[in-house]
Design an enzyme around this catalytic site. Structure first.
Site, short mmCIF file in Angstrom:
data_model
loop_
_atom_site.label_atom_id
_atom_site.label_comp_id
_atom_site.label_asym_id
_atom_site.label_seq_id
_atom_site.Cartn_x
_atom_site.Cartn_y
_atom_site.Cartn_z
N PRO A 28 -53.94 -4.81 -9.65
CA PRO A 28 -53.70 -6.22 -9.29
C PRO A 28 -54.69 -6.80 -8.29
CG PRO A 28 -52.26 -4.80 -8.01
CD PRO A 28 -53.07 -3.89 -8.90
N GLU A 29 -55.75 -6.05 -7.96
CA GLU A 29 -56.67 -6.49 -6.90
C GLU A 29 -57.34 -7.83 -7.18
OE1 GLU A 29 -56.34 -2.03 -6.40
OE2 GLU A 29 -56.40 -3.47 -8.05
N ILE A 30 -57.46 -8.19 -8.46
CA ILE A 30 -58.11 -9.46 -8.81
C ILE A 30 -57.41 -10.65 -8.15
CG2 ILE A 30 -56.76 -9.88 -10.93
CD1 ILE A 30 -60.56 -10.41 -10.57
#
Length: 258
Positions: free
Chosen positions: A134-136
Site C-alpha cells: 500500500p506504499e503508493i
C-alpha cells in the site's frame, strides 16, 4: 530471550514460536526489527530449536513500516541509510536463518509485512490474512523485490500501482500460501507443520535450506550440481546412516544432528 519487548518467544518442543507484539498493528519499528534479527541469529546457533513459526499478535500480522516512529529514528545525515540497512537485514535474517521459518499470517501483511512473509520458507494463512503493497498511497515504494518471490509479473505491478489487497483464497489459488485455516486453527496448524519438520534430521534440514537458498538464482545445471554435492555430503552423516537403519528396521529414526 528475556529482554524482548516487541517480540514474544515460546519454545514448544523443538519449535520456536515468535509472535510480533508491537500494538496496535505490529508495525516494523526499530525495536521490533532489531529483536527479530537478533532472535533469528540466536536461533540459528542453538540445537534445541529445529523450526520456527512467526506470527503476529492481535488482528494484524504486520501493517508495514513504523511511519509514526520514523522521525525518531531518522534525524540527520546517515540515519536513513542505517535505517534502510537495518530493515534489509531483518528480512535477510529470516531468509538466512539456519532453521526453516514458517510464517502464519493472522491478518493483513502490508509492505514490510509482505516482505517478512516473502522471506520465510513456507507461508500459511487464516481466512483473515491478506498481502498488499500500500506504499503508493503514502508517497513511498514497497517490497516489489520480495513480492517477486511470490507473485507473477502483472499481479505485482497491479499491487504496487494500486495498493490492492490479495485475500487468503486468492493467495491459496496462486500458490503463495500452502494452507488456509480459520483464525483459531492457524497457530496449531503452523506448529504442527513445524513439528513435522523438526522431526527430521536437523543437519539434513539445515543443508536443505542452505541448498534451496543457494540455488535460487543459479542455472539448472549449476543448481542441480550443487544439490548433488550437498546430497553427497549429507550421505556421509550419522543422521543419514540412522535414517537408513530405521527404514530397514521399520522404526522411527533417532537423530542427533551429526
Amino acid at each position: 530471550m528475556d529482554n524482548l519487548t516487541q517480540l514474544k518467544y515460546e519454545l514448544i518442543g523443538h519449535v520456536a514460536v515468535l509472535s510480533m507484539n508491537n500494538a496496535p498493528v505490529n508495525a516494523l519499528s526499530k525495536t521490533l526489527s532489531d529483536e527479530l534479527t537478533a532472535t533469528l541469529d540466536y536461533i540459528s546457533e542453538i540445537d534445541e530449536v529445529r523450526a520456527v513459526v512467526l506470527t503476529g499478535e492481535g488482528k494484524v500480522f504486520c501493517a508495514g513500516a513504523d511511519l509514526k516512529g520514523r522521525s525518531s529514528v531518522i534525524k540527520g545525515p546517515g540515519d536513513l541509510p542505517a535505517h534502510s540497512r537495518r530493515t534489509r537485514e531483518c528480512f535477510h535474517a529470516i531468509r538466512e536463518c539456519a532453521k526453516p521459518v514458517i510464517v502464519a499470517i493472522n491478518g493483513p501483511a502490508l509492505g514490510a509485512g509482505l516482505a517478512i512473509a516473502a522471506s520465510a520458507d513456507i507461508i500459511i494463512t487464516s481466512d483473515k490474512g491478506s498481502l498488499a503493497l500500500p506504499e503508493i498511497d503514502v508517497g513511498l515504494l514497497g517490497g516489489g523485490s520480495h513480492a517477486g518471490r511470490l507473485f507473477p509479473h502483472s499481479t505485482i505491478r497491479q499491487m504496487m500501482f494500486t495498493g490492492v489487497r490479495i485475500g487468503a483464497d486468492e493467495l491459496y489459488r496462486l500458490g503463495v500460501v500452502t494452507q488456509v485455516t480459520t483464525p483459531e486453527e492457524l497457530l496449531p496448524a503452523a506448529i504442527a507443520l513445524a513439528t513435522n519438520i523438526a522431526s527430521k534430521s536437523p543437519l539434513s534440514i539445515r543443508l536443505a535450506k542452505q541448498t534451496l537458498n543457494a540455488i535460487e538464482d543459479m542455472s539448472l545445471r549449476d543448481g542441480y550440481r550443487y544439490e548433488q554435492d550437498m546430497t553427497a555430503a549429507i550421505a556421509k552423516t550419522e543422521d543419514a546412516k540412522e535414517a537408513q537403519r530405521a527404514f530397514i528396521e521399520k522404526r522411527a529414526p533417532v537423530f542427533t544432528g551429526k
